[in-house]
Design a protein around this motif. Structure first.
Motif, PDB file in Angstrom:
ATOM      1  N   ASP A 192       1.011  -1.168  -0.111  1.00 59.24           N
ATOM      2  CA  ASP A 192      -0.066  -0.013  -0.075  1.00 59.24           C
ATOM      3  C   ASP A 192       0.858   1.258  -0.096  1.00 59.24           C
ATOM      4  O   ASP A 192       1.529   1.652   0.955  1.00 59.24           O
ATOM      5  N   ASP A 193       0.727   1.919  -1.143  1.00 60.78           N
ATOM      6  CA  ASP A 193       1.542   3.479  -1.082  1.00 60.78           C
ATOM      7  C   ASP A 193       1.309   4.446   0.109  1.00 60.78           C
ATOM      8  O   ASP A 193       2.101   4.888   0.397  1.00 60.78           O
ATOM      9  N   TRP A 194      -0.222   4.273   0.059  1.00 61.76           N
ATOM     10  CA  TRP A 194      -0.367   5.362   1.209  1.00 61.76           C
ATOM     11  C   TRP A 194       0.099   5.054   2.388  1.00 61.76           C
ATOM     12  O   TRP A 194       0.650   5.871   3.180  1.00 61.76           O
ATOM     13  N   LEU A 195       0.072   4.115   2.998  1.00 56.92           N
ATOM     14  CA  LEU A 195       0.574   3.716   4.176  1.00 56.92           C
ATOM     15  C   LEU A 195       2.356   3.727   4.220  1.00 56.92           C
ATOM     16  O   LEU A 195       2.855   4.231   5.240  1.00 56.92           O
ATOM     17  N   LEU A 196       2.925   3.510   3.103  1.00 54.74           N
ATOM     18  CA  LEU A 196       4.244   3.557   2.975  1.00 54.74           C
ATOM     19  C   LEU A 196       4.829   5.176   3.123  1.00 54.74           C
ATOM     20  O   LEU A 196       5.610   5.464   4.089  1.00 54.74           O
ATOM     21  N   GLU A 197       3.870   6.025   2.554  1.00 58.62           N
ATOM     22  CA  GLU A 197       3.945   7.630   2.496  1.00 58.62           C
ATOM     23  C   GLU A 197       3.771   7.932   4.109  1.00 58.62           C
ATOM     24  O   GLU A 197       4.594   8.708   4.555  1.00 58.62           O
ATOM     25  N   PRO A 205      -0.602   6.259  11.295  1.00 67.14           N
ATOM     26  CA  PRO A 205      -1.835   5.644  10.719  1.00 67.14           C
ATOM     27  C   PRO A 205      -3.276   5.340  11.482  1.00 67.14           C
ATOM     28  O   PRO A 205      -2.781   4.851  12.655  1.00 67.14           O
ATOM     29  N   ALA A 206      -4.410   5.750  11.109  1.00 67.98           N
ATOM     30  CA  ALA A 206      -5.340   5.092  11.845  1.00 67.98           C
ATOM     31  C   ALA A 206      -5.614   3.677  11.996  1.00 67.98           C
ATOM     32  O   ALA A 206      -5.397   3.176  10.868  1.00 67.98           O
ATOM     33  N   SER A 207      -6.100   3.217  13.109  1.00 65.35           N
ATOM     34  CA  SER A 207      -6.446   1.953  13.130  1.00 65.35           C
ATOM     35  C   SER A 207      -7.336   1.425  11.955  1.00 65.35           C
ATOM     36  O   SER A 207      -7.036   0.182  11.371  1.00 65.35           O
ATOM     37  N   ASP A 208      -8.379   2.202  11.548  1.00 70.97           N
ATOM     38  CA  ASP A 208      -9.274   1.777  10.635  1.00 70.97           C
ATOM     39  C   ASP A 208      -8.826   1.602   9.444  1.00 70.97           C
ATOM     40  O   ASP A 208      -9.103   0.515   8.540  1.00 70.97           O
ATOM     41  N   ALA A 209      -7.784   2.350   9.247  1.00 68.29           N
ATOM     42  CA  ALA A 209      -7.160   2.256   7.711  1.00 68.29           C
ATOM     43  C   ALA A 209      -6.089   1.170   7.705  1.00 68.29           C
ATOM     44  O   ALA A 209      -6.023   0.274   6.563  1.00 68.29           O
ATOM     45  N   ILE A 210      -5.687   0.642   8.761  1.00 72.02           N
ATOM     46  CA  ILE A 210      -4.732  -0.393   8.833  1.00 72.02           C
ATOM     47  C   ILE A 210      -5.545  -1.556   8.721  1.00 72.02           C
ATOM     48  O   ILE A 210      -5.084  -2.683   7.887  1.00 72.02           O
ATOM     49  N   TYR A 211      -6.777  -1.735   9.364  1.00 74.57           N
ATOM     50  CA  TYR A 211      -7.563  -2.964   9.355  1.00 74.57           C
ATOM     51  C   TYR A 211      -8.078  -3.082   7.841  1.00 74.57           C
ATOM     52  O   TYR A 211      -8.030  -4.220   7.207  1.00 74.57           O
ATOM     53  N   ALA A 212      -8.328  -2.067   6.996  1.00 73.99           N
ATOM     54  CA  ALA A 212      -8.906  -1.884   5.574  1.00 73.99           C
ATOM     55  C   ALA A 212      -7.592  -2.828   4.791  1.00 73.99           C
ATOM     56  O   ALA A 212      -8.070  -3.551   3.832  1.00 73.99           O
ATOM     57  N   SER A 214      -5.072  -4.419   5.909  1.00 75.45           N
ATOM     58  CA  SER A 214      -4.856  -6.020   6.266  1.00 75.45           C
ATOM     59  C   SER A 214      -6.033  -6.816   5.490  1.00 75.45           C
ATOM     60  O   SER A 214      -5.585  -7.930   5.063  1.00 75.45           O
ATOM     61  N   SER A 215      -7.280  -6.302   5.548  1.00 74.80           N
ATOM     62  CA  SER A 215      -8.421  -6.973   4.913  1.00 74.80           C
ATOM     63  C   SER A 215      -8.263  -7.252   3.337  1.00 74.80           C
ATOM     64  O   SER A 215      -8.060  -8.267   2.799  1.00 74.80           O
ATOM     65  N   ARG A 216      -7.476  -6.241   2.731  1.00 77.92           N
ATOM     66  CA  ARG A 216      -7.449  -6.273   1.234  1.00 77.92           C
ATOM     67  C   ARG A 216      -6.206  -7.181   0.979  1.00 77.92           C
ATOM     68  O   ARG A 216      -6.479  -7.969  -0.002  1.00 77.92           O
ATOM     69  N   VAL A 217      -5.258  -7.264   1.671  1.00 78.03           N
ATOM     70  CA  VAL A 217      -4.081  -8.154   1.301  1.00 78.03           C
ATOM     71  C   VAL A 217      -4.284  -9.532   1.639  1.00 78.03           C
ATOM     72  O   VAL A 217      -3.889 -10.367   0.932  1.00 78.03           O
ATOM     73  N   LEU A 218      -5.222  -9.716   2.663  1.00 81.52           N
ATOM     74  CA  LEU A 218      -5.714 -11.197   2.940  1.00 81.52           C
ATOM     75  C   LEU A 218      -6.655 -11.643   1.840  1.00 81.52           C
ATOM     76  O   LEU A 218      -6.346 -12.734   1.284  1.00 81.52           O
ATOM     77  N   LYS A 219      -7.513 -10.959   1.497  1.00 77.10           N
ATOM     78  CA  LYS A 219      -8.417 -11.265   0.220  1.00 77.10           C
ATOM     79  C   LYS A 219      -7.482 -11.430  -1.068  1.00 77.10           C
ATOM     80  O   LYS A 219      -7.878 -12.270  -1.871  1.00 77.10           O
ATOM     81  N   GLU A 220      -6.360 -10.601  -1.211  1.00 76.71           N
ATOM     82  CA  GLU A 220      -5.572 -10.937  -2.197  1.00 76.71           C
ATOM     83  C   GLU A 220      -4.506 -12.097  -2.359  1.00 76.71           C
ATOM     84  O   GLU A 220      -3.750 -12.164  -2.958  1.00 76.71           O
ATOM     85  N   ASN A 221      -4.455 -12.665  -0.992  1.00 77.25           N
ATOM     86  CA  ASN A 221      -3.590 -13.746  -0.824  1.00 77.25           C
ATOM     87  C   ASN A 221      -2.179 -13.211  -0.918  1.00 77.25           C
ATOM     88  O   ASN A 221      -1.433 -13.920  -1.258  1.00 77.25           O
ATOM     89  N   LEU A 244     -12.250 -13.695  10.326  1.00 80.70           N
ATOM     90  CA  LEU A 244     -12.850 -14.428   9.309  1.00 80.70           C
ATOM     91  C   LEU A 244     -13.850 -13.423   8.757  1.00 80.70           C
ATOM     92  O   LEU A 244     -14.128 -13.338   7.458  1.00 80.70           O
ATOM     93  N   ARG A 245     -14.560 -12.964   9.601  1.00 78.52           N
ATOM     94  CA  ARG A 245     -15.911 -12.117   9.150  1.00 78.52           C
ATOM     95  C   ARG A 245     -15.511 -11.151   8.410  1.00 78.52           C
ATOM     96  O   ARG A 245     -16.241 -10.593   7.178  1.00 78.52           O
ATOM     97  N   HIS A 246     -14.611 -10.106   8.944  1.00 78.90           N
ATOM     98  CA  HIS A 246     -14.436  -8.870   8.241  1.00 78.90           C
ATOM     99  C   HIS A 246     -13.300  -8.878   7.109  1.00 78.90           C
ATOM    100  O   HIS A 246     -13.184  -8.103   6.279  1.00 78.90           O
TER     101      HIS A 246
END
Length: 647
Positions: A192-197, A205-212, A214-221, A244-246
């Protein structure tokens, strides 16, 4: 319905984990197939869930692979002991090959046997994906009393039988938490370029953004997040279920992944058949994950109508159409192969990664009653359709039922199914190695076949020379007859007779690598015939073989042993003990931390090799074999084989 598989080695606590997850918000429905695959349906967060509990035995790895074929995500349940990390290697291998998003759960943290970082480091040796720690344990002495989430930076203290209590992060944990969180953010920033910046600018970084993220990279395996807990005490279970749910993908991601692998349109993929078994008085039951709308009894699936549809947990009939993501059982749908990708008009072969390990144990099955011989053959064919870890063949020479199974546990379960479901009781024995014989010197013979029975007789006279051929050259025939002593039309009959003689030599075995030359002969204008010269060729070669110093030949197989690299060194003395020849080993390019060990091993030692390999690798190592050549066998061992064969 959302579906996930829980898999891992035996004694990791998988079944307890599934039970605790399913009981978070009420009752559940559970069933277990004869092959040991557990299926549990439950509700969580106003969603329907299905957990597939794969059997932990390494001999049942094929059923775990099939479960992954129908799963949106999986949980790899492992021990907290770093020395047991290698037991999870086969599961990491199939998870990564399948492309299934995975959460790693370090269970039984109430039994501390080492540092968590050592566990992760040991597992990372077998994983191409980064294992990313999402929690760290909170300790009081040697006891783990809670965990700290690295994204939300909140801590929970475990309470026996209750939901964990939110507490302040202990001061002695704070420094360790900051280090682990920094490492987590650094790994996530790679995707994620935003997080790197944000990290470069030294902004939090805000926790909600980190959760998002983390969720994306898991879904992308892209990563495998690591959570901790103790299922037997319900510790860490709620956090795992929320992850699992989120963060786990929905059924449509599975459909898209499978359709891409099969090169078909997503809309054409209606379901996946992932498990099947036979039940007494019911027949074949197939478990299907619906990936399209409206599947019900009578629907066109795989080119034929779907049989009665049942609830897999209770076995009760289901009259309403399924919705995408549902798991259902169907009977009288024998046209559905397992595993397979199902469209309305065809059953498509599953991806290549679904291929099970090569069976290592071979046995001859003998029915207790001769009346069951035909039934046994038909029954084994049925079982091979539902159990892809099983191969069914016939023994060379005898035609007896030869089965190839994953190991002794698999063999025991197979015999139990034959007895309880199909009422065929069997005993098993190891197959006999296939021996051959050849000759070690040249031999010449003059044979005359003469028979007079009234009317036209039989006459053929041949002079033959036999000699050893090069290894692997097989049988050869030549002729140097001059002057028409043996008419040209009778020479093929002599060759046919010589070939017949190779079926059984002086030692009672098939003869290989022998050359026969027809030197001379005589014929009679009336009594000679193809039959006579065939008989002369056969009997003449038999006499010559008996004078040519027969030698026993044993089969040599080229084996490829697939093992974690840490065991490669231990295989050299094992192979040498069985009079095998080590050819070397290479890194397995398809699986991190694995080697492919190659050797030549006598066929008589394959059974013992399988047993020793299981013992040396804690049941993880497997091998495949291919016949390479025959070689001479002398001494007491040869004498014992010849005596046993004669008996």
């Amino acid at each position: 319905m959302r579906c996930f598989t829980v898999l891992g080695p035996s004694q990791a606590g998988k079944s307890t984990l599934v039970e605790k997850l399913a009981s978070l918000e009420g009752a559940s429905k559970k069933s277990i197939s004869p092959y040991g695959l557990g299926l549990t349906e439950f509700e969580f967060g106003n969603e329907a869930w299905c957990a597939l509990d794969a059997p932990g035995s390494g001999e049942a790895l094929a059923h775990a692979q099939h479960a992954l074929l129908a799963s949106d995500a999986c949980i790899l349940c492992v021990s907290p002991n770093p020395e047991e990390a290698v037991l999870a290697a086969p599961y990491l291998r199939v998870i990564e090959a399948s492309g299934t998003p995975c959460i790693l759960f370090v269970n039984r943290m109430d039994e501390p046997r080492g540092r968590l970082r050592d566990v992760i480091a040991s597992l990372q040796d077998f994983a191409s994906h980064t294992l990313l720690l999402r929690q760290i344990p909170i300790r009081e002495g040697d006891k783990i009393v809670g965990s700290c989430d690295l994204i939300s930076e909140r801590a929970w203290r475990y309470r026996e039988g209750q939901t964990s209590a939110l507490v302040e992060i202990p001061t002695d944990v704070a420094e360790r938490e900051h280090e682990a969180r920094a490492e987590l953010l650094e790994h996530l920033s790679e995707f994620d370029d935003w997080l790197l910046e944000e990290l470069i600018e030294d902004r939090e970084p805000a926790s909600d953004a980190i959760y998002a993220i983390s969720s994306r990279v898991l879904k992308e395996n892209r990563i495998i997040p690591v959570l901790v807990g103790a299922a037997s005490h319900s510790n860490g279970i709620m956090r795992l279920m929320k992850a699992l749910r989120h963060e786990a993908p929905q059924y449509d991601a599975l459909r898209d992944r499978l359709a891409a692998a099969a090169n078909m349109k997503e809309s054409a993929l209606l379901g996946v058949g992932f498990h099947a078994y036979h039940r007494q008085n019911v027949g074949k039951t197939v478990l299907v994950r619906a990936l399209g709308d409206g599947l019900k009894q009578g629907s066109l699936l795989a080119g034929s109508r779907l049989g009665p549809v049942q609830d897999p947990g209770t076995g009760k009939p289901v009259s309403t159409a399924t919705t995408p993501g549902d798991v259902f059982a169907t009977v009288k749908s024998d046209h559905l192969p397992v595993p397979s990708l199902l469209t309305s008009d065809a059953a498509v072969a599953p991806p290549a990664w679904i291929a099970p390990p090569t069976p290592m144990l071979e046995r001859i099955l003998v029915p207790d009653s001769e009346r069951d011989e035909t039934k046994l053959s038909e029954t084994l064919a049925k079982l091979a359709e539902t159990d892809h870890g099983l191969k069914v063949m016939q023994e060379e020479g005898t035609g007896a039922q030869l089965i190839c199974v994953q190991g002794p546990v698999h063999l025991r379960d197979l015999c139990k199914t034959l007895a309880e479901v199909f009422h065929v009781n069997v005993t098993d024995r190891p197959p006999s190695p296939v021996y051959r014989e050849t000759i070690s010197k040249t031999s010449d013979v003059h044979y005359r076949h003469r028979k007079q029975t009234g009317g036209a007789g039989q006459f053929a006279d041949v002079k033959l020379s036999i000699h050893p051929n090069e290894r692997g050259e097989g049988f050869s025939f030549a002729e140097t007859v001059k002057g028409g002593a043996v008419p040209r039309n009778f020479i093929p009959a002599v060759e046919a007779g010589a070939r017949e003689a190779m079926e059984k030599g002086p030692l009672g075995l098939r003869v290989i690598d022998v050359g026969v030359t027809l030197i001379d002969g005589q014929h009679h204008s009336v009594d000679s015939s193809e039959f006579a010269f065939r008989a002369a060729g056969k009997m003449g070669v038999r006499d010559a073989l008996s004078q040519a110093s027969a030698v026993l030949m044993q089969p040599i197989f080229r084996v490829e042993i697939h093992i974690p690299s840490i065991y490669s060194g231990s295989l050299v003395p094992i192979v040498s003990a069985f009079k095998g020849q080590v050819l070397g080993f290479d890194r397995d390019e398809t699986a991190k931390g694995w080697d492919i060990f190659r050797a030549l091993v006598p066929g008589s030692a394959l059974d013992e090799l399988a047993r020793s390999l299981r013992s040396a690798t804690q049941g993880i190592g497997t091998f495949s074999k291919a016949f390479d050549h025959f070689e001479e066998l002398y001494g007491k061992e040869a004498d014992a084989v010849i005596s046993a064969h004669a008996g």
